[in-house]
Write an enzyme that holds these catalytic residues in place. Sequence first.
Site, PDB file in Angstrom:
ATOM      1  N   ASP A  38      24.793  -8.756 -25.596  1.00  0.00           N
ATOM      2  CA  ASP A  38      26.244  -7.886 -25.899  1.00  0.00           C
ATOM      3  C   ASP A  38      25.731  -5.965 -26.871  1.00  0.00           C
ATOM      4  OD1 ASP A  38      27.210 -10.206 -25.374  1.00  0.00           O
ATOM      5  OD2 ASP A  38      28.648 -10.095 -27.885  1.00  0.00           O
ATOM      6  N   HIS A  64      34.372  -1.621 -29.682  1.00  0.00           N
ATOM      7  CA  HIS A  64      33.878  -2.532 -30.558  1.00  0.00           C
ATOM      8  C   HIS A  64      35.096  -2.881 -31.477  1.00  0.00           C
ATOM      9  CE1 HIS A  64      31.659  -5.401 -32.059  1.00  0.00           C
ATOM     10  NE2 HIS A  64      31.204  -5.933 -30.973  1.00  0.00           N
ATOM     11  N   HIS A  87      21.626  -9.493 -28.677  1.00  0.00           N
ATOM     12  CA  HIS A  87      21.553  -7.824 -28.607  1.00  0.00           C
ATOM     13  C   HIS A  87      20.923  -7.242 -28.807  1.00  0.00           C
ATOM     14  CE1 HIS A  87      24.985  -9.735 -31.636  1.00  0.00           C
ATOM     15  NE2 HIS A  87      25.467  -8.095 -30.670  1.00  0.00           N
ATOM     16  N   HIS A 106      32.323  -5.945 -22.926  1.00  0.00           N
ATOM     17  CA  HIS A 106      32.619  -6.018 -24.406  1.00  0.00           C
ATOM     18  C   HIS A 106      33.619  -4.372 -24.624  1.00  0.00           C
ATOM     19  CE1 HIS A 106      31.393  -8.093 -28.207  1.00  0.00           C
ATOM     20  NE2 HIS A 106      29.937  -7.380 -28.256  1.00  0.00           N
TER      21      HIS A 106
END
Length: 262
Positions: free
Chosen positions: A73, A128, A218, A124
């Site tokens: 991500d 965020h 990540h 994604h």
Amino acid sequence: MRSLKRRAHGASSSRRAGTAAAALVLTALTGCSSLTGVVSPAGVRAAAAHSGVERAAGQVDCTVAKCVALTFDGGPSEPTPHLLDFLKEEKVRATFFLQGKGHTDTYPDTVRRMAAEGHETANHTWSHENLTELTPDGIRAEIEPVQRDIEKATGRAPTLMRPPGGATDDEVSKVMKELGLAQVLWSVTAKDYATTDTALIVRRVLDQTERDGIILLHERYAGTIPAVPTIVRELRNRGYTFVTVSELLSPASPRPGKVYRP
């Protein structure tokens, strides 16, 4: 996942803000919520096979192989090419849930390379945000620019997305259905955003991984890329085969508006 920045987005958002934490905890951690449309990769795979749907040529048969999906991500970022070098060397295909601001708009060549090397590129969000705190228009504003960036770089818009923090609800699912996107959660997290301890990241992933799992990492955090070689080699030693999320679902295809979680 890490604490999410909360902002007001009008009267509708204010009414929904109180449910955001519950959506995060219940959906992302336990999977036991009033959220509808949550299905497991193994479940949809079995249903599709029972209905006579055939697997695409060359795809791994996860009813036979011990499959696991490796996902990342929040990229692409400066260190991402180093990860891609290793994955190419080891012939591992991953799924990358890409963030927009400062990422897809900054590293389009890396996005292009991901697709060229057989990885799956997914959405994604732009910045965020917690999607359960946004109006439908706000949700679209988080999703659509990333769709455009990825399509521009690769020639193909994503069919998968991951909500930040795993925070989702039926209203988010409704917008995702309109946008042609399925949501993908996870079963394994190393919480690598909170540690630079590579050995700890490795241990957390290995301890949690089971067949048909989805691993969340990540690559932009310092301890993560150094952990990936050990994770990949040890899981292979345990008999796992690495696949993309879409391959994990095969012969089923991702359905817009659905939420996939092992």
